[in-house]
Design a protein around this motif. Sequence first.
Motif, PDB file in Angstrom:
ATOM      1  N   ALA A   1       0.838  -1.208   0.000  1.00 39.66           N
ATOM      2  CA  ALA A   1       0.000   0.000   0.000  1.00 39.66           C
ATOM      3  C   ALA A   1       0.869   1.253   0.000  1.00 39.66           C
ATOM      4  CB  ALA A   1      -0.929  -0.007   1.202  1.00 39.66           C
ATOM      5  N   ARG A   2       1.937   1.235   0.756  1.00 42.41           N
ATOM      6  CA  ARG A   2       2.840   2.396   0.798  1.00 42.41           C
ATOM      7  C   ARG A   2       3.546   2.587  -0.541  1.00 42.41           C
ATOM      8  NH1 ARG A   2       4.347   0.232   6.634  1.00 42.41           N
ATOM      9  NH2 ARG A   2       3.033   1.642   7.882  1.00 42.41           N
ATOM     10  N   GLU A   3       3.938   1.497  -1.171  1.00 37.76           N
ATOM     11  CA  GLU A   3       4.586   1.589  -2.489  1.00 37.76           C
ATOM     12  C   GLU A   3       3.637   2.159  -3.539  1.00 37.76           C
ATOM     13  OE1 GLU A   3       5.812  -2.456  -3.174  1.00 37.76           O
ATOM     14  OE2 GLU A   3       7.597  -2.245  -1.913  1.00 37.76           O
ATOM     15  N   LEU A   4       2.357   1.848  -3.429  1.00 38.68           N
ATOM     16  CA  LEU A   4       1.365   2.289  -4.408  1.00 38.68           C
ATOM     17  C   LEU A   4       0.712   3.621  -4.059  1.00 38.68           C
ATOM     18  CD1 LEU A   4      -0.335  -1.143  -5.124  1.00 38.68           C
ATOM     19  CD2 LEU A   4       1.177   0.156  -6.654  1.00 38.68           C
ATOM     20  N   ALA A   5       1.033   4.177  -2.898  1.00 33.84           N
ATOM     21  CA  ALA A   5       0.405   5.428  -2.453  1.00 33.84           C
ATOM     22  C   ALA A   5       0.540   6.524  -3.499  1.00 33.84           C
ATOM     23  CB  ALA A   5       1.024   5.884  -1.138  1.00 33.84           C
ATOM     24  N   GLY A   6      -0.605   7.054  -3.908  1.00 39.19           N
ATOM     25  CA  GLY A   6      -0.625   8.149  -4.879  1.00 39.19           C
ATOM     26  C   GLY A   6      -0.538   7.719  -6.323  1.00 39.19           C
ATOM     27  N   THR A   7      -0.485   6.413  -6.601  1.00 43.52           N
ATOM     28  CA  THR A   7      -0.313   5.960  -7.988  1.00 43.52           C
ATOM     29  C   THR A   7      -1.611   5.550  -8.664  1.00 43.52           C
ATOM     30  OG1 THR A   7       0.076   3.638  -7.409  1.00 43.52           O
ATOM     31  CG2 THR A   7       2.010   5.111  -7.462  1.00 43.52           C
ATOM     32  N   ASP A   8      -2.675   5.309  -7.879  1.00 47.96           N
ATOM     33  CA  ASP A   8      -3.963   4.927  -8.469  1.00 47.96           C
ATOM     34  C   ASP A   8      -5.094   5.352  -7.548  1.00 47.96           C
ATOM     35  OD1 ASP A   8      -4.306   2.974  -6.447  1.00 47.96           O
ATOM     36  OD2 ASP A   8      -3.489   1.391  -7.690  1.00 47.96           O
ATOM     37  N   GLU A   9      -6.319   5.115  -7.991  1.00 44.86           N
ATOM     38  CA  GLU A   9      -7.481   5.558  -7.209  1.00 44.86           C
ATOM     39  C   GLU A   9      -7.720   4.725  -5.951  1.00 44.86           C
ATOM     40  OE1 GLU A   9      -9.124   2.570 -10.180  1.00 44.86           O
ATOM     41  OE2 GLU A   9      -7.639   4.153 -10.243  1.00 44.86           O
ATOM     42  N   HIS A  10      -7.010   3.633  -5.770  1.00 43.51           N
ATOM     43  CA  HIS A  10      -7.188   2.783  -4.601  1.00 43.51           C
ATOM     44  C   HIS A  10      -6.156   3.027  -3.507  1.00 43.51           C
ATOM     45  CE1 HIS A  10     -10.206   0.643  -6.809  1.00 43.51           C
ATOM     46  NE2 HIS A  10      -9.350   0.309  -7.741  1.00 43.51           N
ATOM     47  N   HIS A  11      -5.200   3.907  -3.759  1.00 45.97           N
ATOM     48  CA  HIS A  11      -4.121   4.166  -2.803  1.00 45.97           C
ATOM     49  C   HIS A  11      -3.843   5.667  -2.748  1.00 45.97           C
ATOM     50  CE1 HIS A  11      -3.606  -0.008  -4.089  1.00 45.97           C
ATOM     51  NE2 HIS A  11      -3.152  -0.208  -2.870  1.00 45.97           N
ATOM     52  N   GLU A  12      -4.580   6.376  -1.899  1.00 47.71           N
ATOM     53  CA  GLU A  12      -4.447   7.832  -1.798  1.00 47.71           C
ATOM     54  C   GLU A  12      -3.397   8.204  -0.762  1.00 47.71           C
ATOM     55  OE1 GLU A  12      -8.246   9.450  -0.786  1.00 47.71           O
ATOM     56  OE2 GLU A  12      -9.180   8.774  -2.653  1.00 47.71           O
ATOM     57  N   LEU A  13      -2.662   9.251  -1.039  1.00 43.54           N
ATOM     58  CA  LEU A  13      -1.690   9.803  -0.101  1.00 43.54           C
ATOM     59  C   LEU A  13      -2.316  11.041   0.532  1.00 43.54           C
ATOM     60  CD1 LEU A  13       1.158   9.313   0.945  1.00 43.54           C
ATOM     61  CD2 LEU A  13       2.012  10.753  -0.892  1.00 43.54           C
ATOM     62  N   HIS A  14      -2.283  11.121   1.863  1.00 48.47           N
ATOM     63  CA  HIS A  14      -2.842  12.261   2.590  1.00 48.47           C
ATOM     64  C   HIS A  14      -1.742  12.899   3.424  1.00 48.47           C
ATOM     65  CE1 HIS A  14      -7.233  11.543   1.939  1.00 48.47           C
ATOM     66  NE2 HIS A  14      -6.729  10.399   1.520  1.00 48.47           N
ATOM     67  N   ALA A  15      -1.633  14.225   3.351  1.00 46.82           N
ATOM     68  CA  ALA A  15      -0.616  14.935   4.128  1.00 46.82           C
ATOM     69  C   ALA A  15      -0.843  14.730   5.621  1.00 46.82           C
ATOM     70  CB  ALA A  15      -0.632  16.417   3.794  1.00 46.82           C
ATOM     71  N   GLU A  16      -2.112  14.642   6.006  1.00 49.71           N
ATOM     72  CA  GLU A  16      -2.458  14.353   7.398  1.00 49.71           C
ATOM     73  C   GLU A  16      -3.958  14.115   7.495  1.00 49.71           C
ATOM     74  OE1 GLU A  16      -1.966  17.533  10.228  1.00 49.71           O
ATOM     75  OE2 GLU A  16      -2.540  19.026   8.764  1.00 49.71           O
ATOM     76  N   ALA A  17      -4.358  13.466   8.538  1.00 46.05           N
ATOM     77  CA  ALA A  17      -5.774  13.257   8.871  1.00 46.05           C
ATOM     78  C   ALA A  17      -5.824  12.990  10.374  1.00 46.05           C
ATOM     79  CB  ALA A  17      -6.361  12.096   8.072  1.00 46.05           C
ATOM     80  N   PRO A  18      -5.645  14.058  11.178  1.00 43.47           N
ATOM     81  CA  PRO A  18      -5.565  13.883  12.633  1.00 43.47           C
ATOM     82  C   PRO A  18      -6.746  13.123  13.217  1.00 43.47           C
ATOM     83  CG  PRO A  18      -5.061  16.139  12.015  1.00 43.47           C
ATOM     84  CD  PRO A  18      -5.567  15.446  10.780  1.00 43.47           C
ATOM     85  N   ASP A  19      -6.463  12.299  14.200  1.00 44.21           N
ATOM     86  CA  ASP A  19      -7.411  11.496  14.962  1.00 44.21           C
ATOM     87  C   ASP A  19      -7.982  10.314  14.184  1.00 44.21           C
ATOM     88  OD1 ASP A  19      -8.411  11.152  17.582  1.00 44.21           O
ATOM     89  OD2 ASP A  19     -10.393  11.806  16.912  1.00 44.21           O
ATOM     90  N   THR A  20      -7.453  10.059  12.995  1.00 39.36           N
ATOM     91  CA  THR A  20      -7.891   8.921  12.193  1.00 39.36           C
ATOM     92  C   THR A  20      -7.328   7.629  12.782  1.00 39.36           C
ATOM     93  OG1 THR A  20      -7.925  10.285  10.214  1.00 39.36           O
ATOM     94  CG2 THR A  20      -7.777   7.925   9.882  1.00 39.36           C
ATOM     95  N   PRO A  21      -8.141   6.565  12.889  1.00 33.92           N
ATOM     96  CA  PRO A  21      -7.617   5.280  13.375  1.00 33.92           C
ATOM     97  C   PRO A  21      -6.614   4.692  12.382  1.00 33.92           C
ATOM     98  CG  PRO A  21     -10.032   5.264  13.327  1.00 33.92           C
ATOM     99  CD  PRO A  21      -9.581   6.494  12.622  1.00 33.92           C
TER     100      PRO A  21
END
Length: 148
Positions: A14-34
Amino acid sequence: MKIHAIPTDVLTRARELAGTDEHHELHAEAPDTPLRCCLRRAGAGEPLVLFRYAPSAGRGPYEEVGPVFAHAEPCAGPAGTDELPAALCGNQRLLRAYTADGRIHDGGVVAPGALADGVAGWLDDPRVAEVQVRSASHGCFLFAVTRD
């Protein structure tokens, strides 16, 4: 009982694919997310990856896919695997009990404070191999629990 976060090989992919397709989004932050990698809540400024995940317990028609967040970079993982992660247990939770062959044995919602008893009750049943703990509001996988 033994607590299971998402497996390391799944997180690595998942980390390798982050930001490469619609199933693996990269987020700068999302505080309090589990976070499903270390079983705690995200802090401010922590980069995250949001991806689709199907736990292995549910197979065939019982497979469930849902969105999960994890650190965008490898972390140390859960602090422990012998206690329910307090940071993810404070809300109402959906439990799904699975047999060894991947079929749903039972399911239900537990109130805050009743999670440990709900999980232990199903693990007392020899037909149950794994209990998945999910968000009651979104149905997202949080972690799995098996016997020691």
